[in-house]
Design a protein around this motif. Structure first.
Motif, PDB file in Angstrom:
ATOM      1  N   ARG A  34       0.812  -1.215   0.000  1.00 59.99           N
ATOM      2  CA  ARG A  34       0.000   0.000   0.000  1.00 59.99           C
ATOM      3  C   ARG A  34       0.849   1.270   0.000  1.00 59.99           C
ATOM      4  N   ILE A 115      -3.462   8.618  -6.523  1.00 60.73           N
ATOM      5  CA  ILE A 115      -3.045   7.549  -5.621  1.00 60.73           C
ATOM      6  C   ILE A 115      -3.423   7.982  -4.213  1.00 60.73           C
ATOM      7  N   SER A 116      -4.313   7.255  -3.598  1.00 65.48           N
ATOM      8  CA  SER A 116      -4.795   7.587  -2.262  1.00 65.48           C
ATOM      9  C   SER A 116      -3.914   6.965  -1.187  1.00 65.48           C
ATOM     10  N   GLU A 119      -3.865   3.079  -0.298  1.00 58.15           N
ATOM     11  CA  GLU A 119      -4.325   2.303  -1.446  1.00 58.15           C
ATOM     12  C   GLU A 119      -3.323   1.215  -1.825  1.00 58.15           C
ATOM     13  N   ARG A 120      -3.836   0.057  -2.218  1.00 61.01           N
ATOM     14  CA  ARG A 120      -2.980  -1.023  -2.714  1.00 61.01           C
ATOM     15  C   ARG A 120      -2.483  -0.634  -4.100  1.00 61.01           C
TER      16      ARG A 120
END
Length: 155
Positions: A34, A115-116, A119-120
């Protein structure tokens, strides 16, 4: 299936609520990893423009046992749905590297992608390393394919 111990430490700025890499199923070869963004990027994420590349922080460092590498591979869902792939895929983390693991992502789509935090973003696969020992010879043994290169065996 056997497990190989891998030492891991979080970076000083890592968000400890972001899970460490983990297998998502009993048959998975890769662990999902992540994004662990810097504090100033956690609310808005990181923008990955079309055609752009970005090193995404993970918030951890590893020490692999000698004789192993950690391969970094794209997540198939991100690649298919968003066009986001590992830029140097598969990437390699060497056993003697001790810096923060970063995931080099490339946006191949025509749309921006955010892209958070948490996040994966990729998969990590632990793999044994076999080193080559060059044996310089005057001639190589023949093979059926010979010197046929790109596309020589069919479409």
């Amino acid at each position: 299936m056997s497990a190989v111990p891998v030492a891991l430490t979080r970076t000083a700025t890592a968000d400890v609520s972001v899970p460490l890499p983990a297998y998502q199923s009993t048959g998975a070869a890769g662990m999902d990893v992540r994004a662990n963004l810097a504090p100033e990027n956690r609310d808005d994420g990181l923008l990955l423009a079309p055609g752009a590349r970005l090193a995404v922080p993970t918030g951890f460092c590893i020490a692999l046992p000698e004789g192993y590498e950690m391969q970094v591979r794209a997540r198939s869902g991100l690649a298919l749905k968003e066009g986001v792939i590992v830029a140097n895929g598969p990437g390699t983390i060497d056993a003697d590297y001790r810096g923060e693991v970063a995931i080099l992502l490339l946006n191949t789509s025509a749309r921006p992608f955010t892209i958070s935090h948490g996040e994966r973003v990729a998969q990590l696969v632990l793999a044994p390393v076999i080193r080559a020992a060059w044996d310089e010879v005057a001639d190589l043994p023949p093979s059926r394919r010979g010197t046929g290169g790109f596309g020589s065996t069919g479409r």
